[in-house]
Design an enzyme around this catalytic site. Structure first.
Site, short mmCIF file in Angstrom:
data_model
loop_
_atom_site.label_atom_id
_atom_site.label_comp_id
_atom_site.label_asym_id
_atom_site.label_seq_id
_atom_site.Cartn_x
_atom_site.Cartn_y
_atom_site.Cartn_z
N LYS A 20 64.16 58.08 -21.28
CA LYS A 20 63.16 58.19 -20.23
C LYS A 20 61.80 57.64 -20.72
O LYS A 20 61.44 57.86 -21.87
CB LYS A 20 63.03 59.67 -19.89
CG LYS A 20 62.00 60.07 -18.90
CD LYS A 20 61.99 61.58 -18.71
CE LYS A 20 60.98 62.25 -19.59
NZ LYS A 20 59.76 62.68 -18.95
N LYS A 66 62.94 67.94 -27.34
CA LYS A 66 61.63 68.05 -28.00
C LYS A 66 61.74 68.80 -29.32
O LYS A 66 61.04 68.47 -30.27
CB LYS A 66 60.60 68.70 -27.08
CG LYS A 66 60.20 67.78 -25.93
CD LYS A 66 58.91 68.18 -25.27
CE LYS A 66 58.54 67.14 -24.22
NZ LYS A 66 57.35 67.50 -23.46
N LYS A 89 55.23 59.87 -21.73
CA LYS A 89 53.87 59.60 -22.18
C LYS A 89 53.68 59.93 -23.65
O LYS A 89 52.82 59.37 -24.30
CB LYS A 89 52.85 60.29 -21.28
CG LYS A 89 52.84 61.80 -21.30
CD LYS A 89 51.67 62.30 -20.47
CE LYS A 89 52.10 63.06 -19.24
NZ LYS A 89 52.84 64.29 -19.50
P1 ATP Z 1 55.75 64.30 -22.15
O1 ATP Z 1 56.17 63.04 -22.83
O2 ATP Z 1 54.44 64.86 -22.63
O3 ATP Z 1 56.82 65.33 -22.05
P2 ATP Z 1 56.22 63.13 -19.57
O4 ATP Z 1 55.83 61.70 -19.53
O5 ATP Z 1 57.67 63.44 -19.67
O6 ATP Z 1 55.40 63.89 -20.68
P3 ATP Z 1 55.49 65.26 -17.75
O7 ATP Z 1 54.08 65.74 -17.78
O8 ATP Z 1 56.49 66.07 -18.48
O9 ATP Z 1 55.59 63.76 -18.28
O10 ATP Z 1 55.94 65.02 -16.26
C1 ATP Z 1 55.07 64.99 -15.15
C2 ATP Z 1 55.85 64.57 -13.92
O11 ATP Z 1 56.27 63.20 -14.05
C3 ATP Z 1 57.14 65.36 -13.69
O12 ATP Z 1 57.34 65.52 -12.31
C4 ATP Z 1 58.20 64.47 -14.28
O13 ATP Z 1 59.47 64.69 -13.72
C5 ATP Z 1 57.67 63.10 -13.90
N1 ATP Z 1 58.15 62.09 -14.84
C6 ATP Z 1 57.90 62.04 -16.17
N2 ATP Z 1 58.46 60.96 -16.72
C7 ATP Z 1 59.11 60.32 -15.72
C8 ATP Z 1 59.90 59.13 -15.66
N3 ATP Z 1 60.12 58.42 -16.74
N4 ATP Z 1 60.40 58.75 -14.47
C9 ATP Z 1 60.16 59.47 -13.36
N5 ATP Z 1 59.44 60.60 -13.35
C10 ATP Z 1 58.90 61.04 -14.51
#
Ligand code: ATP
Ligand code: LTN
Length: 336
Positions: free
Chosen positions: A199, A116, A202
């Protein structure tokens, strides 16, 4: 088991954008599956979301949306404690203490920080670096036993365990329960539809890279059709075909099958067929969740009442841990 004897399970999502299929498969649906066996706390980490730039109006809306999505996926507000992180000030208070027991080297080694901060250019907030202290606080405040998360969060749970062990050792008293991680066997790391080496996230600026849990059926189908696949045309379990592996993982996770079973179902078929079938499977699961989420968003009073009651309940628990920690580290008893 009587509720008082159950162990504590806790997890959270950042309301930093719309929730994705990755969040659902890696986190939310496992919370639902495990919720009966634990005393559960689930919340939206709005303070964590502030570690990267947010539009205040959108952040507020996304926070409601996160809580609505939890309920729409099947978390029962009657039994689980649902709340918003900033409504329980003890999270930020314990985070300060924990910050004094984490080393700079540990923080700067975190993959999430490295990724990040690389995207932020010059303006990297200190909050992005100290993010794991706040996350450890979220977990340790409640004497949590189990944290169900996706694979990307393993490092943060490890550091949380290290801090708990370190502080228990320094003060020769059990300040914190050392938490365990739960990651699902399939779906712990869903990849971007546009770049299967990254990955699904969002906050990815390319909206075609992720399926949002509020996407229409049409949007889901279009995104799957545009999904980046690989050279060749045969559907096989092959690490050299990351795009295909991702679609197989998604379908397997959604159908409670193994990726090799999904491969067998597609013998002799082309990539296009796999894309359509994956879209159909996503629509089947996400469609009802989306409809229920949007319906709940028209009842903000209801959502408000849930997270108000949740914060009150969470605070009662959190205050006990914080009072014990303040006392052990040598702070004079004030308001407790
Ligand atoms: P950001 O992009 O804002 O960092 P993010 O999509 O990575 O957000 P988080 O809020 O950081 O999402 O994660 C919330 C939950 O979803 C955590 O348990 C994280 O491990 C899970 N998670 C996020 N992205 C994935 C993915 N691509 N596959 C599986 N689990 C995920
Ligand atoms: N860092 C997590 C979100 C998060 C979390 C938590 C998850 C903040 N506090 C406590 C589990 C338990 C993420 O998914 N990015």
């Amino acid at each position: 088991m009587p509720p008082t004897q159950k162990k504590i399970m806790l997890s959270a999502v950042q309301p930093s954008h719309l929730l994705t299929l990755g969040n659902y498969l890696g986190a939310l649906r496992n919370w639902v599956k495990l919720q009966d066996d634990y005393t559960c706390l689930f919340f939206a980490v709005d303070l964590h979301a502030l570690t990267v730039k947010q539009d205040p109006k959108k952040l507020r809306e996304q926070t409601y949306l996160a809580l609505a999505t939890y309920i729409a996926t099947g978390i029962r507000p009657e039994t689980a404690t649902l709340f918003i992180q900033s409504h329980v000030p003890e999270h930020a208070e314990l985070a300060w203490i924990l910050n004094c027991f984490i080393y700079m080297g540990e923080l700067s080694r975190m993959t999430q920080f490295k990724e990040k901060s690389a995207r932020q250019g010059q303006a990297i907030s200190a909050g992005l670096l100290t993010y794991p202290a706040l996350m450890a606080s979220d977990i340790l405040l409640y004497q949590t036993h189990l944290v169900p998360v996706g694979e990307d969060q393993k490092q943060h749970i490890e550091i949380t365990r290290d801090i708990a062990i370190r502080m228990n050792h320094i003060y020769e008293v059990s300040l914190f329960t050392v938490p365990e991680i739960y990651t699902p066997p399939v779906g712990a790391r869903i990849m971007s539809l546009q770049n299967p080496m990254c990955k699904m996230s969002k906050s990815d600026p390319d909206s075609n890279s992720a399926i949002y849990l509020t996407d229409t059926n049409d949007q889901i189908l279009k995104k799957l059709k545009k999904a980046v696949t690989d050279s060749g045309s045969e559907i096989t379990l092959d690490d050299q075909k990351p795009g295909i592996q991702n679609l197989l993982q998604i379908q397997a996770a959604l159908s409670e099958k193994t990726p090799s079973e999904i491969v067998s179902e597609h013998t002799g078929k082309q990539y296009g067929h796999l894309k359509i079938k994956t879209a159909e499977k996503i629509i089947e699961t996400i469609g009802p969740i989306r409809d229920r989420t949007l319906e709940l968003m028209t009842h903000k009073d209801y959502l408000h009442s849930i997270f108000q009651a949740g914060a009150k309940h969470a605070r009662e628990r959190a205050q006990k841990t914080l009072a014990h920690v303040y006392d052990q580290v040598g702070l004079i008893k004030g308001r407790y």
